[in-house]
Structures are given as C-alpha cells and as structure tokens.
Design a protein around this motif. Structure first.
Motif, PDB file in Angstrom:
ATOM      1  N   THR A 312      37.587  45.956  35.946  1.00 18.87           N
ATOM      2  CA  THR A 312      36.521  46.950  35.752  1.00 18.87           C
ATOM      3  C   THR A 312      35.135  46.312  35.909  1.00 18.87           C
ATOM      4  OG1 THR A 312      36.636  46.643  33.356  1.00 18.87           O
ATOM      5  CG2 THR A 312      37.876  48.499  34.268  1.00 18.87           C
ATOM      6  N   GLN A 313      35.019  45.045  35.500  1.00 23.07           N
ATOM      7  CA  GLN A 313      33.742  44.332  35.665  1.00 23.07           C
ATOM      8  C   GLN A 313      33.371  44.265  37.160  1.00 23.07           C
ATOM      9  OE1 GLN A 313      34.007  40.093  34.792  1.00 23.07           O
ATOM     10  NE2 GLN A 313      32.233  40.267  33.442  1.00 23.07           N
ATOM     11  N   ARG A 314      34.373  43.977  37.978  1.00 23.42           N
ATOM     12  CA  ARG A 314      34.124  43.867  39.427  1.00 23.42           C
ATOM     13  C   ARG A 314      33.746  45.240  40.011  1.00 23.42           C
ATOM     14  NH1 ARG A 314      32.154  41.473  43.080  1.00 23.42           N
ATOM     15  NH2 ARG A 314      33.185  40.931  45.032  1.00 23.42           N
ATOM     16  N   LEU A 315      34.475  46.278  39.569  1.00 24.75           N
ATOM     17  CA  LEU A 315      34.157  47.624  40.072  1.00 24.75           C
ATOM     18  C   LEU A 315      32.761  48.044  39.626  1.00 24.75           C
ATOM     19  CD1 LEU A 315      37.558  49.523  39.591  1.00 24.75           C
ATOM     20  CD2 LEU A 315      36.685  48.381  41.636  1.00 24.75           C
ATOM     21  N   SER A 317      30.255  46.054  39.126  1.00 20.84           N
ATOM     22  CA  SER A 317      29.241  45.329  39.907  1.00 20.84           C
ATOM     23  C   SER A 317      29.161  45.881  41.327  1.00 20.84           C
ATOM     24  CB  SER A 317      29.526  43.828  39.906  1.00 20.84           C
ATOM     25  OG  SER A 317      30.629  43.560  40.735  1.00 20.84           O
ATOM     26  N   LEU A 318      30.248  46.498  41.798  1.00 23.97           N
ATOM     27  CA  LEU A 318      30.224  47.086  43.140  1.00 23.97           C
ATOM     28  C   LEU A 318      29.778  48.552  43.118  1.00 23.97           C
ATOM     29  CD1 LEU A 318      33.597  45.586  44.419  1.00 23.97           C
ATOM     30  CD2 LEU A 318      31.328  44.987  45.265  1.00 23.97           C
ATOM     31  N   GLY A 319      29.572  49.088  41.911  1.00 32.22           N
ATOM     32  CA  GLY A 319      29.125  50.483  41.794  1.00 32.22           C
ATOM     33  C   GLY A 319      30.205  51.485  42.172  1.00 32.22           C
ATOM     34  N   ILE A 320      31.455  51.131  41.930  1.00 36.42           N
ATOM     35  CA  ILE A 320      32.566  52.037  42.269  1.00 36.42           C
ATOM     36  C   ILE A 320      32.980  52.839  41.036  1.00 36.42           C
ATOM     37  CG2 ILE A 320      35.013  52.104  42.964  1.00 36.42           C
ATOM     38  CD1 ILE A 320      34.424  49.667  44.739  1.00 36.42           C
ATOM     39  N   ALA A 328      43.858  50.928  28.509  1.00 38.18           N
ATOM     40  CA  ALA A 328      45.089  51.098  29.286  1.00 38.18           C
ATOM     41  C   ALA A 328      45.169  49.997  30.339  1.00 38.18           C
ATOM     42  CB  ALA A 328      45.068  52.464  29.969  1.00 38.18           C
ATOM     43  N   PRO A 329      46.384  49.667  30.778  1.00 39.61           N
ATOM     44  CA  PRO A 329      46.514  48.623  31.801  1.00 39.61           C
ATOM     45  C   PRO A 329      46.241  49.129  33.211  1.00 39.61           C
ATOM     46  CG  PRO A 329      48.682  49.389  31.113  1.00 39.61           C
ATOM     47  CD  PRO A 329      47.696  50.134  30.276  1.00 39.61           C
ATOM     48  N   TYR A 330      45.946  50.410  33.365  1.00 35.47           N
ATOM     49  CA  TYR A 330      45.696  50.984  34.688  1.00 35.47           C
ATOM     50  C   TYR A 330      44.221  51.314  34.891  1.00 35.47           C
ATOM     51  CZ  TYR A 330      50.742  51.532  34.701  1.00 35.47           C
ATOM     52  OH  TYR A 330      52.087  51.285  34.635  1.00 35.47           O
ATOM     53  N   VAL A 331      43.753  51.060  36.118  1.00 39.89           N
ATOM     54  CA  VAL A 331      42.386  51.437  36.503  1.00 39.89           C
ATOM     55  C   VAL A 331      42.517  52.384  37.695  1.00 39.89           C
ATOM     56  CG1 VAL A 331      40.138  50.597  37.294  1.00 39.89           C
ATOM     57  CG2 VAL A 331      41.534  49.166  35.772  1.00 39.89           C
ATOM     58  N   TRP A 332      41.822  53.520  37.589  1.00 36.06           N
ATOM     59  CA  TRP A 332      41.935  54.587  38.597  1.00 36.06           C
ATOM     60  C   TRP A 332      40.570  54.706  39.268  1.00 36.06           C
ATOM     61  CZ3 TRP A 332      45.722  57.409  40.675  1.00 36.06           C
ATOM     62  CH2 TRP A 332      45.480  58.693  41.163  1.00 36.06           C
ATOM     63  N   ALA A 383      41.834  35.969  42.279  1.00 41.50           N
ATOM     64  CA  ALA A 383      41.763  35.780  43.738  1.00 41.50           C
ATOM     65  C   ALA A 383      41.574  37.137  44.431  1.00 41.50           C
ATOM     66  CB  ALA A 383      43.026  35.096  44.227  1.00 41.50           C
ATOM     67  N   ALA A 384      42.291  38.154  43.969  1.00 40.69           N
ATOM     68  CA  ALA A 384      42.178  39.476  44.604  1.00 40.69           C
ATOM     69  C   ALA A 384      40.778  40.027  44.444  1.00 40.69           C
ATOM     70  CB  ALA A 384      43.204  40.439  43.983  1.00 40.69           C
ATOM     71  N   LEU A 385      40.207  39.866  43.250  1.00 34.54           N
ATOM     72  CA  LEU A 385      38.882  40.445  42.997  1.00 34.54           C
ATOM     73  C   LEU A 385      37.800  39.725  43.805  1.00 34.54           C
ATOM     74  CD1 LEU A 385      39.156  41.160  39.178  1.00 34.54           C
ATOM     75  CD2 LEU A 385      39.277  42.801  41.060  1.00 34.54           C
ATOM     76  N   GLU A 386      38.013  38.433  44.049  1.00 33.63           N
ATOM     77  CA  GLU A 386      37.040  37.712  44.896  1.00 33.63           C
ATOM     78  C   GLU A 386      37.021  38.305  46.299  1.00 33.63           C
ATOM     79  OE1 GLU A 386      38.088  33.581  44.606  1.00 33.63           O
ATOM     80  OE2 GLU A 386      37.117  33.408  42.654  1.00 33.63           O
TER      81      GLU A 386
END
Ligand code: PLP
Length: 388
Positions: A312-315, A317-320, A328-332, A383-386
């Motif tokens: 969620t931190q990455r999203l 920062s990307l404004g998504i 919850a363990p899911y991000v939508w 690695a995926a978030l990078e």
C-alpha cells in the motif's frame, strides 16, 4: 441417468489456468525470467512450532494401544470446540460447544450448508466476490441477485431495501477486495436479514488480519445476529492450515426457520455426510488457540501485514487508488490508465515480470481492478514493488 443440468451449464473456471498459461508463454518467449507472484492466495510461512509439537504428540498417541482413537465426536472433539468458545469469549461473544461444528475448512461447509436450503430461495451476493458463493448456488439452480461494490462505496455494498433475498453472503475482511465492514454497516445487514427472515452466511476466514480493534471480527458482535447468521471460519490463512485442513462453522441455537432449528438440521446433515477431521489435525488446531499458539500465529500474521503495508505504501507513492491491505491480506487496486483487468495483467507481466489477479475474475464489477496479495515471501514482495 441424467446429469444435473446446472452443473453441466457451469462456466468453466478459467481464471487461474489462464494466468498459468500466460506466465508459461511469457517464460518461453522471454527466457526464464524470474516472474514474481503477487497473485498468490496461498500462505507461504510454515506452521507454528506449538502446532507441530501438538500434532507430533497426537501422532504418537495414535500409535500407542492405550491412547489410539477411532472415529471422533460428531461435531468435532470437545477440547477443540471448547478452545473455539474460549477464543470467542475474548471477543465478548458467548457460544456453547453445541453451536460449534469442526470441519475440514470453510470451503466445504460454505458449499455443504446449502443442503439445508430450498432451491427456490433467492441468494444475494456482492459483486465482486469469492467465486465459490456463486458457483455452489448455480449448481443448485438458485436465483442470484447482486449488490455492487464500487469505488464510491469502497467495495462495501449495503442492503438495498428494494431487493428481496433469503440467503445473504457477507465476507469481511473481504476476498478479493480486502475491505472490512464496520459494526454499523454490519448492523444494517443484520436488520435487513431480520426484516426479510433471511439468513446471513458470514465468512470470517480473514478475521485475524483485522488490526483496528473497533472493527468487528465476528458477526455475533452485532445485535440480533444470532437470530439470522451462520459464521464460517478457517485456520487456513490465519494459522497456515491450507494444507492441513481445519475450520469451524457456528450455527447458533437461536437460529430457527419454518419452526426448525438450523443447528439441529446441520448436525443431522453433518452426521449423515461427514465423518469428521482427524484427531491429529484437531490437536494441532486446538494448539492454535492456546496462549502460545495465538502468539506464534500472530507473528506470521504480522509478517503478512508488513508485506501488505509495503504494497500500500508503494501504491500511495504512485498515486494509485486502492482499498484493503490495512485490515486484510488483500489489496484491491484500480488499474492505471483505465486499462481492463487483463490488459493490466499483460502489461505488468511483460514490462515488470510481476503477476497479480485480474479483478474481472471475481465478477463483472471487478473489471478495471486488480488484486494483489501479501502472502508472498518478503524478498519477492520487495523485488516486485521495485519493478512496479
Ligand atoms: N472463504 C474465503 C473468502 C476464502 O478466500 C477462502 C480461501 O481462499 C475460503 C473461504 C476457503 O478456505 P478453506 O481453506 O478453509 O477451505
């Protein structure tokens, strides 16, 4: 012999096979790229030590003549049902052991409970949804009506008084959206169910991922729920039992329809078609509810929740736009640039070698959205978030 036409007419479940095909093609074309999987719905951390020890002890008991056991209690061993009652008492929910039914996970009981309900009932399901609710009812030919999850309602649809329904599915924390109902919102659903003499089938499989203590972790925290709700829970995600298989279903004694006790009917159904979960598994499950077990499993839950926080931190920062990931363990997430769910899947795979799950696989209202999960290993998440 004629086949059940409703089973014949089921659409094939192509979501995960199509994902597999696309990943294989990608690897063939692009060399053996390290494809990182943020779509995985299975846990990756091992069982807690206290669970392993309890199961090993149970195996030893089964191998000794004086402690060997054959068939267990019909509803599950009393020691496990008492442990579940103790766990609910900490939530200020009083249950009796006769209200707990131990099973081999939530999926079976969610499907099997439909044995109790007439096929002419109307079923209400959220769109998007965990697909099992839809398919199990389609197999019986039941009429399904949908309430829509949208950006505006944060994927937490509320009752529509113009819709009449007899069986209502609620899943909170939700798969696939990670959204969680508040007490006030669940109260609206309970009031609606009571007004319609409907039954709520409440799926609480992800309840231990709730971090905000004001949010309800059981439907029975809501006034009136014992008169209208059955709760399904599982140790699959909360204690790493996806391969071990153990869950429980709560059917309150207060639940009466057509003059019949649903608790008595479910016992009748289970004792006819189900012969219980192994002693070894139930000992492992009981260990989850011990003080040590709760602490050790909490460590794993916090590992996954830290993964979710990184996502969620990455999203952010990307404004998504997204929901979920906090309790919850899911991000939508909303697919960028108005891409469809599969367009975004293809884009992420080809440009970042990362996969998630296309939201359209969970219903028509999932189109344009994408599910990320926090069940992967930390290094893969980072690695995926990078690459995002
Ligand atoms: N309910 C929901 C919402 C789920 O996401 C899952 C598993 O992914 C299940 C039920 C089934 O869990 P179990 O492993 O207990 O059958």
């Amino acid at each position: 012999m004629r086949i059940n036409e409703h089973v014949l007419n089921l659409e094939s479940s192509y979501l995960f096979s199509l994902i597999g095909q696309k990943v294989n093609k990608h690897k063939l074309e692009r060399g053996n790229q390290n494809v990182l999987n943020l779509g995985i719905g299975d846990v990756t951390l091992p069982l807690a030590p206290v669970v392993v020890e309890a199961m090993a002890n149970a195996v030893a008991e089964m191998g000794a003549p004086d402690s060997f056991r054959g068939y267990g209690d019909e509803q599950g061993y009393l020691f496990l049902r008492q442990a579940v009652c103790g766990y609910y008492r900490k939530k200020n929910v009083e249950l009796s052991e006769q209200e707990i039914f131990i099973g081999d996970g939530a999926k079976s009981d969610l499907g099997n409970i439909l044995d109790l309900f007439s096929k002419d009932n109307t079923v209400l399901i959220s769109d998007p949804t965990y697909p099992v609710y839809v398919d199990t009812n389609k197999m019986d030919g039941r009429n399904i009506v949908y309430v829509e999850g949208t950006v505006e309602n944060h994927f937490l649809p509320l009752p529509d008084r113009n819709l009449q329904a007899d069986i209502i599915y609620l899943c909170s924390p939700n798969n696939p959206t990670g959204a969680v109902y508040t007490k006030e919102q669940l109260q609206m659903w309970v009031d609606y169910a009571l007004d319609n003499s409907a039954i709520i089938l409440f799926d609480s499989c992800y309840e231990r991922f709730i971090q905000n203590r004001d949010l309800p972790t059981s439907i029975y925290e809501i006034n009136g729920a014992k008169e209208c709700a059955i709760e399904f829970c599982s140790l699959s995600k909360t204690a790493g039992f996806t391969g071990v298989r153990c869950g429980y279903t709560i059917v309150p004694k207060e639940l009466i329809r057509d003059g019949a006790s649903l608790n008595a009917l479910w016992l009748r159904r289970q004792s006819t078609k189900f012969n219980g979960v192994s002693y070894i598994t139930q000992r492992g499950a009981a260990a989850v509810f011990s003080d040590q077990g709760l602490l050790q499993t909490e460590e794993n839950i916090q590992y996954y929740m830290e993964n979710a926080r990184l996502i969620t931190q990455r999203l952010d920062s990307l404004g998504i736009w997204y929901v979920g990931g906090v309790n919850a363990p899911y991000v939508w997430m909303k697919c960028p640039d108005d891409m469809t769910s599969w367009e975004y899947f293809d884009h992420l795979l080809s440009s970042a070698h990362v996969i998630g799950t296309p939201g359209s696989g969970f219903g028509s209202k999932g189109e344009g959205f994408f599910r990320l999960t926090s069940f992967a290993r930390r290094r893969d998440i980072i690695a995926a978030l990078e690459r995002f």
